[in-house]
Design an enzyme around this catalytic site. Structure first.
Site, PDB file in Angstrom:
ATOM      1  N   ASN A   8       0.882  -1.172   0.000  1.00 34.45           N
ATOM      2  CA  ASN A   8       0.000   0.000   0.000  1.00 34.45           C
ATOM      3  C   ASN A   8       0.920   1.223   0.000  1.00 34.45           C
ATOM      4  OD1 ASN A   8      -1.877   1.982   0.349  1.00 34.45           O
ATOM      5  ND2 ASN A   8      -2.223   1.575   2.527  1.00 34.45           N
ATOM      6  N   LYS A  10       0.164   4.191  -0.326  1.00 36.45           N
ATOM      7  CA  LYS A  10      -0.500   5.399   0.185  1.00 36.45           C
ATOM      8  C   LYS A  10      -0.288   6.543  -0.811  1.00 36.45           C
ATOM      9  CE  LYS A  10       0.348   3.650   4.762  1.00 36.45           C
ATOM     10  NZ  LYS A  10      -0.038   3.807   6.126  1.00 36.45           N
ATOM     11  N   HIS A  88      -9.640   1.168   4.304  1.00 38.13           N
ATOM     12  CA  HIS A  88      -8.374   1.370   5.032  1.00 38.13           C
ATOM     13  C   HIS A  88      -8.624   2.325   6.193  1.00 38.13           C
ATOM     14  CE1 HIS A  88      -4.290   2.642   5.944  1.00 38.13           C
ATOM     15  NE2 HIS A  88      -3.903   1.516   5.379  1.00 38.13           N
ATOM     16  N   GLU A  90      -7.062   4.778   7.279  1.00 42.24           N
ATOM     17  CA  GLU A  90      -6.883   6.214   6.969  1.00 42.24           C
ATOM     18  C   GLU A  90      -8.112   6.765   6.261  1.00 42.24           C
ATOM     19  OE1 GLU A  90      -3.045   5.785   5.072  1.00 42.24           O
ATOM     20  OE2 GLU A  90      -2.216   5.229   7.006  1.00 42.24           O
ATOM     21  N   GLU A 154      -5.958  -4.884  10.287  1.00 42.49           N
ATOM     22  CA  GLU A 154      -4.935  -3.864  10.547  1.00 42.49           C
ATOM     23  C   GLU A 154      -5.312  -3.078  11.794  1.00 42.49           C
ATOM     24  OE1 GLU A 154      -2.676  -2.721   6.792  1.00 42.49           O
ATOM     25  OE2 GLU A 154      -4.487  -1.546   6.764  1.00 42.49           O
ATOM     26  N   GLY A 160       1.760   2.430  10.683  1.00 47.63           N
ATOM     27  CA  GLY A 160       2.710   3.537  10.556  1.00 47.63           C
ATOM     28  C   GLY A 160       3.298   4.006  11.869  1.00 47.63           C
ATOM     29  N   SER A 196       2.890  -1.950  10.473  1.00 44.29           N
ATOM     30  CA  SER A 196       4.333  -1.880  10.742  1.00 44.29           C
ATOM     31  C   SER A 196       5.083  -3.172  10.416  1.00 44.29           C
ATOM     32  CB  SER A 196       4.589  -1.440  12.189  1.00 44.29           C
ATOM     33  OG  SER A 196       4.088  -0.129  12.386  1.00 44.29           O
TER      34      SER A 196
HETATM   35  C1  PEP Z   1      -0.987   0.212   5.746  1.00 39.53           C
HETATM   36  O1  PEP Z   1      -0.924   1.313   5.235  1.00 39.53           O
HETATM   37  O2  PEP Z   1      -1.906  -0.550   5.442  1.00 39.53           O
HETATM   38  C2  PEP Z   1       0.044  -0.178   6.701  1.00 39.53           C
HETATM   39  C3  PEP Z   1      -0.058  -1.318   7.308  1.00 39.53           C
HETATM   40  O3  PEP Z   1       1.077   0.731   6.912  1.00 39.53           O
HETATM   41  P1  PEP Z   1       2.467   0.448   7.675  1.00 39.53           P
HETATM   42  O4  PEP Z   1       3.005  -0.866   7.136  1.00 39.53           O
HETATM   43  O5  PEP Z   1       3.321   1.611   7.341  1.00 39.53           O
HETATM   44  O6  PEP Z   1       2.145   0.332   9.124  1.00 39.53           O
END
Ligand code: PEP
Length: 237
Positions: A8, A10, A88, A90, A154, A160, A196
């Protein structure tokens, strides 16, 4: 084939940067997908079409027309996307996407034959009520969605932030999701973990039987790290 690794990106990368990234993968096989901004779908598709699926990160809840600034399922499909992320954290938390919005988006994704990576997860404050939070997010799904759907668990507090869910957290959450889907729709569903994930912790996560792959933000931007994740996902089986 190995477990699945989904990038992803982003809101990152220009077309030139995306092409440079893809040049590292143009001869490499692996079970991965790249979900990118709408401007990057066509260039990534052109670079990787034989080796990986390209995905969007969101689609509009409406099919077409007077929705200035939005991008439709038909448009991302036309650019080369086979997949879209929906829900997601976000999108849910920064852009206030609701279950009603997501239901409309699922219908449009189904209509245009886009595979959906449907994200669910609890905030830190919701962690003690994880089952009801996840069930509330899963309740909008229908049997029709589940034909080709992947779920990504998630935890919002792990995205993040550098904080990774413990093995116990992942086992509990993936069991809630898989049991809910089996009980209510009779389907087995693939569940990815996201939050992460990086080369240093990927093997520990991917070795868990209940984890069918990983959804990766930050570490997916670097081709060396991304390649290492694909290698790990391929080796754990
Ligand atoms: C994500 O954006 O779905 C995600 C898991 O980000 P990160 O790996 O940076 O935590």
């Amino acid at each position: 084939m190995g477990k699945l690794v989904v990038a992803n990106w982003k809101m990152n990368k220009t077309i030139g940067e995306a092409e440079e990234f893809c040049s590292h993968f143009d001869k490499r096989a692996g079970n991965y997908m790249i979900c990118c901004s709408a401007t990057l779908i066509k260039p990534v598709f052109d670079c990787l079409k034989d080796r990986s699926k390209v995905g969007a990160q969101n689609i509009c809840a409406y099919e077409e027309g007077a929705y200035t600034g939005e991008i439709s399922a038909k448009m991302v499909k036309d650019a080369g996307a086979d997949v879209t992320i929906l829900g997601h954290s976000e999108r849910r938390h920064i852009f206030n996407e609701t279950n009603d919005d997501l239901r409309k988006k699922l219908d449009i994704a189904n209509k245009y034959g886009l595979q959906v990576i449907f994200c669910v997860g609890e905030t830190l404050e919701e962690h003690d009520n994880i089952e009801s939070v996840l069930v509330n997010q899963l309740e909008i799904l229908t049997k029709e969605d589940l034909g080709n759907l992947i779920i990504a668990y998630e935890p919002v507090w792990a995205i993040g932030t550098g904080k990774v869910a413990t093995e116990e957290d992942i086992l509990v959450a993936h069991k809630i999701v898989k049991d809910y889907v089996k009980r209510n729709y009779g389907n087995d569903v693939k569940v990815l973990y996201g939050g992460s994930v990086k080369p240093e912790n990927a093997a520990e996560i991917l070795k868990l039987n209940c984890v069918d792959g990983v959804l990766v933000g930050g570490a997916s931007l670097d081709p060396v790290k991304f390649e290492s994740l694909i290698k790990t996902a391929n080796e754990v089986l």
